[in-house]
Enzyme design. Sequence first.
Site, PDB file in Angstrom:
ATOM      1  N   LYS A   1      -2.596  -8.493 -18.773  1.00  0.00           N
ATOM      2  CA  LYS A   1      -3.844  -7.904 -19.274  1.00  0.00           C
ATOM      3  C   LYS A   1      -4.851  -8.962 -19.717  1.00  0.00           C
ATOM      4  O   LYS A   1      -6.045  -8.698 -19.757  1.00  0.00           O
ATOM      5  CB  LYS A   1      -3.530  -6.924 -20.390  1.00  0.00           C
TER       6      LYS A   1
HETATM    7  C1  PLP Z   1       0.206  -2.863 -18.851  1.00  0.00           C
HETATM    8  C2  PLP Z   1       1.433  -3.439 -18.239  1.00  0.00           C
HETATM    9  C3  PLP Z   1       1.994  -2.929 -17.049  1.00  0.00           C
HETATM   10  C4  PLP Z   1       1.459  -1.698 -16.347  1.00  0.00           C
HETATM   11  O1  PLP Z   1       0.196  -1.885 -15.791  1.00  0.00           O
HETATM   12  P1  PLP Z   1      -0.722  -0.609 -15.403  1.00  0.00           P
HETATM   13  O2  PLP Z   1      -2.034  -1.166 -15.065  1.00  0.00           O
HETATM   14  O3  PLP Z   1      -0.755   0.242 -16.662  1.00  0.00           O
HETATM   15  O4  PLP Z   1      -0.048   0.090 -14.285  1.00  0.00           O
HETATM   16  C5  PLP Z   1       3.111  -3.559 -16.514  1.00  0.00           C
HETATM   17  N1  PLP Z   1       3.668  -4.631 -17.126  1.00  0.00           N
HETATM   18  C6  PLP Z   1       3.168  -5.144 -18.267  1.00  0.00           C
HETATM   19  C7  PLP Z   1       3.856  -6.305 -18.897  1.00  0.00           C
HETATM   20  C8  PLP Z   1       2.044  -4.582 -18.862  1.00  0.00           C
HETATM   21  O5  PLP Z   1       1.555  -5.088 -20.009  1.00  0.00           O
END
Ligand code: PLP
Length: 459
Positions: free
Chosen positions: A108
């Site tokens: 993110k």
């Molecule tokens: C947010 C997240 C995901 C999932 O991603 P999406 O965009 O919600 O499908 C997978 N792995 C980690 C470590 C995350 O922080």
Amino acid sequence: MQYISTRGQTAPMGFSDAVLTGLAPDGGLLIPESIPDVSGRLRRWQRLDYPALACEIISLYSDIPSDVLTSTVREAYQTFDTPQVAPVVAAGPVHILELFHGPTLAFKDIALQWLGRLFEYILQQRHARLNILAATSGDTGSAAIYGVRGRRNINIFVMHPHRRISPIQEKQMTSVLEPNVFNLAIQGTFDDCQSIMKSIFRDLEFKQRYCLGAVNSVNWARVLAQMVYYFYAAFRVMEATRAARVSFAVPTGNFGDILAGYYAVRMGLPVRRLVLATNENDILARFFNTGEYRRGRVVSTLSPAMDIQVASNFERYLYYRLGENTEQVRSLMDQFARTGALRVPLRSGRVDPLIVSRAADRAATLSTIQRYYENCGYLLDPHTAVGVFVAEQFLDPDSPMICLATAHPAKFPEAIFEAVGLDIARHPVIESLKGKPTRCEVLAADERAVRDYIVHHAG
Ligand SMILES: *Cc1c(COP(=O)(O)O)cnc(C)c1O
């Protein structure tokens, strides 16, 4: 580029408005009115470094002046611990795209480090302020806080369920002491946090008076920034293997990450398959195998960032799957809100020729971590392990498999210990949290208490 709603009842708006708006006023999600075809540029793009590639892609979808775009992008990715930003490494039969080199060690950061700087620029242009309100069960909160800490004209209020997130995630958030960051530990569950947030956002007068904004994954700028690494990784793996196309495996929760890959394919990136991997919360795996999207109960797993039943970005995919028919999107989403289920007709037995999907349970996750550690000396975090486990079921010699590594294993030391029996999930960023001072307000799970807090601290 103008942005329209998946439900077709919102006037088109420009990029900056789309970024500040979040959810469209008609309840839909904002999407670009068209998707540029970039197949003629791929050869040239292949030579660009990560920030330069990001600027090329983002500029197709935004009207941010190019000097501002360049400086915000370069600054955002200077916070990463490698100039490659998103390096690709080979491990056994797959290629691992490491998306965890940012300050909070999860993918993110790639979008939120840039979004914080983008917000600051847009607000400065408009002489406006923004108070971000977020609810988190872990990763999103810390990445958002790190994206906006110390930025001008922005405050961020992040609710997390008191003592119900991992100690590392809590410490990552509460050890940020900048005066524009407010951590609220809510005496309740994550659902309580989320329902407080939704209820506050529904009060449009309050929302407007305090300039409330959101940073959740429905924000278009997040999807946009995530497209870049699909191109970047495909170029690296095509160079290394001489393959003409690649496949991607994506550990999925809210469908934000894999949606960026879907856009990359629609723009002309040569991709054979997108492999959508879920944990036991498998609403999306069921959908892509049967055509039925039916809400289930959320269970806790080793990959908590994917413990989601209703995927907030799914509606964007549905829009394209329904041939961009906004009326059909509206009627299916209404039906889903009423009954908890919707269905799309299959074509030759499939929902989508591009997207395949399976779920991985706890045992599969642990054994995948253990196997990659023993056989390749590579330590997968539990989210990435879900993706790798499912990816192995779709290997194909003509299209190398790129598995997105969405977090660093050091964020999840308990799962790693359970899988390999060794305390080896370490990272200096996590070590440095120990002993740091923290700041956090504990509040009752009560909307009033949160509103009062915002009123007193919004500035
Ligand atoms: C947010 C997240 C995901 C999932 O991603 P999406 O965009 O919600 O499908 C997978 N792995 C980690 C470590 C995350 O922080």
